[in-house]
Design a protein around this motif. Sequence first.
Motif, PDB file in Angstrom:
ATOM      1  N   SER A  84     -27.143  50.146 -72.142  1.00 50.74           N
ATOM      2  CA  SER A  84     -28.563  50.485 -72.108  1.00 50.74           C
ATOM      3  C   SER A  84     -29.386  49.363 -72.749  1.00 50.74           C
ATOM      4  O   SER A  84     -28.872  48.609 -73.579  1.00 50.74           O
ATOM      5  N   ALA A 108     -27.649  51.364 -77.302  1.00 52.18           N
ATOM      6  CA  ALA A 108     -27.456  52.762 -77.706  1.00 52.18           C
ATOM      7  C   ALA A 108     -26.431  53.473 -76.826  1.00 52.18           C
ATOM      8  O   ALA A 108     -25.685  54.324 -77.288  1.00 52.18           O
ATOM      9  N   GLU A 109     -26.424  53.129 -75.528  1.00 48.28           N
ATOM     10  CA  GLU A 109     -25.493  53.783 -74.606  1.00 48.28           C
ATOM     11  C   GLU A 109     -24.686  52.747 -73.855  1.00 48.28           C
ATOM     12  O   GLU A 109     -25.155  51.625 -73.626  1.00 48.28           O
ATOM     13  N   LYS A 127     -22.732  57.737 -75.771  1.00 48.51           N
ATOM     14  CA  LYS A 127     -23.937  57.467 -76.566  1.00 48.51           C
ATOM     15  C   LYS A 127     -23.639  57.791 -78.014  1.00 48.51           C
ATOM     16  O   LYS A 127     -22.562  58.299 -78.335  1.00 48.51           O
ATOM     17  N   SER A 131     -20.568  55.536 -78.613  1.00 49.38           N
ATOM     18  CA  SER A 131     -20.976  54.293 -77.958  1.00 49.38           C
ATOM     19  C   SER A 131     -20.780  53.101 -78.909  1.00 49.38           C
ATOM     20  O   SER A 131     -20.234  52.059 -78.523  1.00 49.38           O
TER      21      SER A 131
END
Length: 174
Positions: A84, A108-109, A127, A131
């Motif tokens: 992300s 974050a992801e 996440k 993650s």
Amino acid sequence: MSKRKIVIEPDPILRQKSEILEKVDDELRRLMDDMLETMYSAPGIGLAAVQVGILKRLVVIDISKEKEKKHPLFLINPEIISKSKSTSIHEEGCLSLPGQFAEIERPAECQIKYIDYDGKKKEIKAKGLLSTCIQHEIDHLDGKLFIDYLSKLKKDMILKKLVKHKKELNKIVL
Ligand code: ZN
């Protein structure tokens, strides 16, 4: 299952790139079981094979809380497919850097593909803590440590402490 010895930084093996695994067999499953036991008893939430001195692309993770049922994740040849743009900051530690922690910013992801304990191809989206943990462990497979994200000053300070810590450990062994 048996516990393995965890490699402590500074150690040149932690800077090497791990190799792709060609097959999932009983020998590999034994190694994964050993790694899991080593990680649980440390205790830690993630461990890469290189941290027990084996340069293979293999990771074990379990972020479940102590009292919950255990949820081990075995990642063979894990690969990040996408990350992300948004980031998150977690305080990270590492079994190879005992007593050292730092806040690290990462995507974050992330989405990864990997081979599981039974040799099946899998994909997951992660996440939060999972993650971060996955990215931290995949870094190990490429010879990277969380301190590499810090300023040179902070990194050198941590390395100095670890050199001292290792000397103390050797004294005890002798
Ligand atoms: Zn680590």
